[in-house]
Design a protein around this motif. Structure first.
Motif, PDB file in Angstrom:
ATOM      1  N   THR A   1      -6.401  11.123   1.678  1.00 20.39           N
ATOM      2  CA  THR A   1      -7.061   9.904   1.184  1.00 20.39           C
ATOM      3  C   THR A   1      -7.954  10.155  -0.023  1.00 20.39           C
TER       4      THR A   1
ATOM      5  N   ASP B   1       0.833  -1.208   0.000  1.00 20.43           N
ATOM      6  CA  ASP B   1       0.000   0.000   0.000  1.00 20.43           C
ATOM      7  C   ASP B   1       0.865   1.254   0.000  1.00 20.43           C
ATOM      8  N   THR B   2       0.401   2.272  -0.739  1.00 20.98           N
ATOM      9  CA  THR B   2       1.078   3.562  -0.779  1.00 20.98           C
ATOM     10  C   THR B   2       0.121   4.644  -0.318  1.00 20.98           C
ATOM     11  N   HIS B   3       0.571   5.489   0.592  1.00 25.52           N
ATOM     12  CA  HIS B   3      -0.256   6.580   1.121  1.00 25.52           C
ATOM     13  C   HIS B   3       0.403   7.921   0.813  1.00 25.52           C
TER      14      HIS B   3
ATOM     15  N   ASP C   1      -4.072   7.303  -4.036  1.00 27.62           N
ATOM     16  CA  ASP C   1      -3.043   6.440  -3.441  1.00 27.62           C
ATOM     17  C   ASP C   1      -1.676   6.985  -3.842  1.00 27.62           C
ATOM     18  N   GLY C   2      -1.116   7.804  -3.005  1.00 25.38           N
ATOM     19  CA  GLY C   2       0.224   8.291  -3.264  1.00 25.38           C
ATOM     20  C   GLY C   2       0.292   9.723  -3.754  1.00 25.38           C
TER      21      GLY C   2
ATOM     22  N   ASN D   1       5.428   9.942  -0.585  1.00 26.14           N
ATOM     23  CA  ASN D   1       4.816   8.611  -0.542  1.00 26.14           C
ATOM     24  C   ASN D   1       5.237   7.874   0.719  1.00 26.14           C
TER      25      ASN D   1
END
Length: 353
Positions: free
Chosen positions: A165, A140-142, A173-174, A224
């Protein structure tokens, strides 16, 4: 007549003396020399593995996937004399650089050292991401907020440590997706930003400002933040900078693979790595090739953008140089070297015409 001869002799002695003394005056130059090599699938200086992986089975193999370094002498606090610099200039394995190449006048030594440490940490994270991507392992990438600019739309609303988000209700995502979504607007447009703050969703409506390049911005620095299914710890001591990224990725892949990537061969290389596997050029390739040759490496992997440097090294012609653009290229090259099938047709650097 005698007096004139004595005067000329004294003047000559003084001139020679000043010339000799001048050779030992400190000068604002750096000397780049071949540095240490470190096998990423071997042991660190303490006897433990350079790459340790928890959360998944890992394997040990023979061979070498070595990162290589450049050793710099000189600098604002330890300048060398002119004689030492001239000697290095005449050496085929060293290079002389202006001091500001490594120590810009607007930055302190402490700031530069800290930046190099950050680059090393980021390269290890990117290397893990690239290796897992190449192996087909999901993670997962935030989009983590690393900072908020003063007098910017996000100031007082979004905070450092928030995870973005969604943008206008569209999940992101990212970092790249955040930049793309905000960039689709015009300066002065409103945009809804949803963040995760300590596990709770918060939503803010911000009016975009105009960036220096004319694009819409909200004034946050986003990076990231990756959530990997394995813990990767890389031990390299005090080495800094991003140039070992490619070799870190290959080392991680070798640790996670039952079959050796090298087949026992010794490979060295240099190049940055991005999470998507892109390999970037770095400096100091001339000296790094010498380090690799001295350690017995058979092949040297280098980013395509650094190919021109490979023709100016003292090791040119004594080590096989392979041109790499993506991590997948390096994996393919290792397979060819390991099996012998296609090893003679590996992509090479071409001299500029």
């Amino acid at each position: 007549m005698l007096r004139r001869v004595i005067t000329l002799f004294v003047a000559f002695v003084l001139l020679v003396g000043f010339g000799v003394a001048g050779m030992y005056l400190p000068v604002p130059y750096l000397v780049a020399s071949p540095g240490i090599t470190l096998n990423t699938i071997g042991e660190d200086q303490e006897g433990g593995p350079v790459i340790r992986i928890d959360g998944e089975d890992s394997y040990e193999h023979d061979g070498g996937l070595s990162m290589v370094t450049v050793q710099y002498s000189g600098g604002p606090s330890s300048r060398m004399d002119l004689f030492t610099v001239l000697s290095a200039w005449l050496s085929p394995s060293q290079a002389v650089l202006p001091e500001e190449a490594l120590f810009p006048p607007d930055r302190t030594v402490e700031e530069i050292s800290k930046a190099q440490s950050v680059q090393m940490n980021d390269s290890q994270t990117n290397a893990t991401a690239a290796a897992l991507t190449e192996l087909g392992v999901d993670y997962d990438t935030h989009a983590l907020v690393a900072g908020v600019g003063e007098d910017m739309p996000a100031e007082g609303e979004i905070a450092k440590g928030d995870i973005i988000t969604a943008v206008d209700g569209e999940p992101v995502d990212g970092k790249e997706e955040v930049v793309e979504e905000v960039g689709d607007r015009k300066p002065g447009d409103d945009v809804d930003i949803t963040v995760d703050r300590d596990g709770k969703a918060e939503e803010f409506t911000l009016t975009t400002a105009k960036g220096d390049d004319g694009t819409p911005i909200i004034g946050v620095l986003v990076r990231n933040d990756m959530d990997f299914p394995v813990d990767v710890d890389i031990s390299v001591g005090d080495i800094g900078g991003p140039s070992a990224g490619m070799m870190f990725s290959l080392g991680i892949m070798d640790r996670l693979s039952e079959e050796s990537l090298t087949g026992g061969h010794k490979i060295a290389g240099t190049g940055t790595i991005s999470p998507d596997g892109s390999v970037g050029a770095v400096s100091g390739v001339e000296q790094k090739m010498v380090s690799a040759q001295r350690e017995g490496a058979e092949y040297f992997f280098v980013a395509e953008g650094a190919c021109s440097q490979t023709f100016d090294s003292a090791a040119t012609g004594d080590i096989e140089v392979v041109k790499i653009d993506k991590l997948g290229d390096a994996v393919d090259a290792l397979k060819a070297i390991r099996t012998g099938d296609g090893a003679d047709d590996l992509p090479r650097c071409e001299p500029k015409q």
